[in-house]
Design a protein around this motif. Structure first.
Motif, PDB file in Angstrom:
ATOM      1  N   GLU A 120     -27.492 -15.542  83.024  1.00 41.79           N
ATOM      2  CA  GLU A 120     -26.810 -16.691  82.962  1.00 41.79           C
ATOM      3  C   GLU A 120     -25.189 -16.354  82.803  1.00 41.79           C
ATOM      4  O   GLU A 120     -24.822 -15.356  82.460  1.00 41.79           O
ATOM      5  CB  GLU A 120     -27.026 -17.390  81.692  1.00 41.79           C
ATOM      6  CG  GLU A 120     -28.418 -17.946  81.598  1.00 41.79           C
ATOM      7  CD  GLU A 120     -29.451 -16.844  80.942  1.00 41.79           C
ATOM      8  OE1 GLU A 120     -30.431 -17.229  80.343  1.00 41.79           O
ATOM      9  OE2 GLU A 120     -29.097 -15.574  80.976  1.00 41.79           O
ATOM     10  N   SER A 151     -30.783 -26.365  76.998  1.00 43.15           N
ATOM     11  CA  SER A 151     -31.216 -26.319  75.750  1.00 43.15           C
ATOM     12  C   SER A 151     -30.827 -27.453  74.691  1.00 43.15           C
ATOM     13  O   SER A 151     -31.279 -27.618  73.744  1.00 43.15           O
ATOM     14  CB  SER A 151     -30.701 -25.114  75.184  1.00 43.15           C
ATOM     15  OG  SER A 151     -29.239 -24.811  75.154  1.00 43.15           O
ATOM     16  N   LYS A 203     -26.236 -28.654  78.491  1.00 40.73           N
ATOM     17  CA  LYS A 203     -27.176 -27.423  78.711  1.00 40.73           C
ATOM     18  C   LYS A 203     -28.575 -27.622  78.731  1.00 40.73           C
ATOM     19  O   LYS A 203     -28.905 -28.817  78.017  1.00 40.73           O
ATOM     20  CB  LYS A 203     -26.824 -26.582  77.538  1.00 40.73           C
ATOM     21  CG  LYS A 203     -25.384 -25.947  77.431  1.00 40.73           C
ATOM     22  CD  LYS A 203     -25.377 -25.171  76.310  1.00 40.73           C
ATOM     23  CE  LYS A 203     -25.233 -25.729  75.250  1.00 40.73           C
ATOM     24  NZ  LYS A 203     -25.102 -24.851  73.648  1.00 40.73           N
ATOM     25  N   TYR A 253     -30.396 -23.643  83.452  1.00 44.22           N
ATOM     26  CA  TYR A 253     -29.947 -23.572  82.151  1.00 44.22           C
ATOM     27  C   TYR A 253     -28.904 -24.647  81.577  1.00 44.22           C
ATOM     28  O   TYR A 253     -28.475 -24.798  80.588  1.00 44.22           O
ATOM     29  CB  TYR A 253     -29.591 -22.058  81.517  1.00 44.22           C
ATOM     30  CG  TYR A 253     -28.293 -21.588  82.343  1.00 44.22           C
ATOM     31  CD1 TYR A 253     -27.084 -21.584  81.625  1.00 44.22           C
ATOM     32  CD2 TYR A 253     -28.137 -20.934  83.705  1.00 44.22           C
ATOM     33  CE1 TYR A 253     -26.141 -21.048  82.013  1.00 44.22           C
ATOM     34  CE2 TYR A 253     -27.124 -20.745  84.300  1.00 44.22           C
ATOM     35  CZ  TYR A 253     -26.046 -20.634  83.341  1.00 44.22           C
ATOM     36  OH  TYR A 253     -24.826 -20.000  84.085  1.00 44.22           O
ATOM     37  N   LEU A 263     -33.996 -19.889  86.552  1.00 48.75           N
ATOM     38  CA  LEU A 263     -33.886 -20.428  85.238  1.00 48.75           C
ATOM     39  C   LEU A 263     -32.842 -21.589  85.412  1.00 48.75           C
ATOM     40  O   LEU A 263     -31.484 -21.423  85.396  1.00 48.75           O
ATOM     41  CB  LEU A 263     -33.702 -19.576  84.120  1.00 48.75           C
ATOM     42  CG  LEU A 263     -33.045 -20.223  82.633  1.00 48.75           C
ATOM     43  CD1 LEU A 263     -34.580 -20.673  82.273  1.00 48.75           C
ATOM     44  CD2 LEU A 263     -32.663 -19.238  81.721  1.00 48.75           C
TER      45      LEU A 263
END
Length: 364
Positions: free
Chosen positions: A240, A313, A311, A229, A227
């Motif tokens: 994470e 996100s 990030k 991230y 992932l």
């Protein structure tokens, strides 16, 4: 979601790597004095830690090379901190180690104190580049210690790309070797040349090559189940780095040790980057600071923007910071550099390598 963290800086190394700009020293004869001073600092900061005890969720032992410290000294520091809040009550406890200084006895100590995660220095799987970077261990040395550590802990490994002379084939070999080990977490960093390092003024890197290598790494890791991230960080699902996420979520943290930084609400300060001065000050009952500053609203919003956009996100559209930068962010979206993602806005992945420039253009 932010919380409270502790960072402990162990600034000792057997030898300083050629690229390293972090504060570290090779005077290991100062270790005993330093540990005593660190214990004193923990006592002086215990009020702040206890004030945040319910929010206190992670601790990170970094350096330098924490694994250089002898077992008795490590145990002193672990016990001093565990007496405030047991490590088994924390969500994550990370310990940085190098293959040349971690052994079975230290691994047992880490297990005894409920360390959950070890960041084991790799940088490259090719010995010629390890030698160039100034690393003390060979790749075979790393593999032996990796197997010993992976039995008991989540493991992060670091890789450096963009080393002068490194070919694409060698990079692919590096990242394939890393993935084959199945570490829980992989951090990738382009080689940076800093002042006051042996590389400064005599080693140059190629930005175009660095960019190509970065995206090759990203694609390879994601296609192998990692992932992506944060700009430089990849993990297996649920692995994470909670501690580092607290930094990127603008959480509170206190730094212990020479050169360690702290951030508590609108205050930021840093301990003196000098082991001897740090020791002398604590012998006199005080913590010597390199600087201390109160952040204004502009500083705070700039930092939240910068950290959030590192990030994958991105920045939450419900945050006050988004509203402040909304017009500039929408302009970046219209230009194709950023995008809306769920309830956030983020830099498009194809522009991650130039994210600093994008963030700078948005900041106040």
């Amino acid at each position: 979601m932010s919380f409270f963290s502790i960072y402990v800086h162990i600034p000792f190394c057997r030898r300083k790597c050629n690229y390293c700009a972090f504060y570290s020293v090779t005077q290991t004869d100062l270790i005993n004095e330093y540990i005593r001073s660190l214990e004193k600092e923990i006592e002086l900061q215990s009020k702040t830690i206890n004030k945040n005890i319910k929010k206190y969720k992670t601790i990170y032992f970094g350096g330098g090379t924490p694994s250089v410290i002898d077992i008795k000294s490590l145990e002193k520091i672990f016990r001093k901190l565990a007496n405030i809040k047991g490590f088994n009550s924390l969500d994550e406890v990370t310990f940085e180690a190098n293959p040349d200084s971690i052994d079975d006895d230290k691994i047992k100590l880490l297990r005894d104190f409920n360390i959950t995660r070890v960041s084991l220095g790799l940088e490259s799987s090719l010995d010629k580049y390890l030698k160039f970077l100034g690393r003390l261990s060979s790749y075979d040395d790393f593999l032996k210690k990796y197997d010993a550590v992976k039995k008991y802990f989540d493991v992060n490994i670091d890789l450096i790309y963009g080393i002068p002379g490194q070919s694409e084939k060698e990079l692919v070999s590096d990242i394939k070797n890393a993935v084959d080990l199945k570490p829980d977490h992989i951090s990738v960093y382009g080689l940076e040349i800093h002042k006051n390092t042996p590389f400064y003024g005599r080693v140059k890197t190629d930005d175009d090559e660095m960019s190509n290598f970065y995206f090759l790494l990203c694609d390879f890791l994601v296609s192998n189940g990692y992932l992506h991230y944060e700009i430089s960080n990849f993990s297996l699902l649920g692995k994470e780095s909670k501690h580092n996420l607290n930094y990127w979520n603008w959480g509170d943290y206190i730094g212990l040790g020479a050169s360690a930084s702290s951030h508590i609400r609108d205050m930021r300060y840093k301990n003196i980057s000098d082991v001897r001065t740090y020791i002398t000050a604590l012998n006199n009952g005080k913590i010597e600071l390199e600087y201390s500053e109160k952040l204004d609203k502009k500083d705070i919003n700039n930092e939240i923007l910068m950290l959030s956009l590192r990030k994958v996100s991105g920045l939450d559209k419900k945050s006050p910071t988004y509203l402040i930068f909304k017009d500039k962010i929408l302009s970046m979206i219209s230009k194709g550099y950023m995008e809306e993602y769920k309830d956030s806005v983020r830099i498009k992945k194809e522009y991650f390598f130039v994210s600093n420039s994008i963030i700078s253009d948005i900041m106040q």
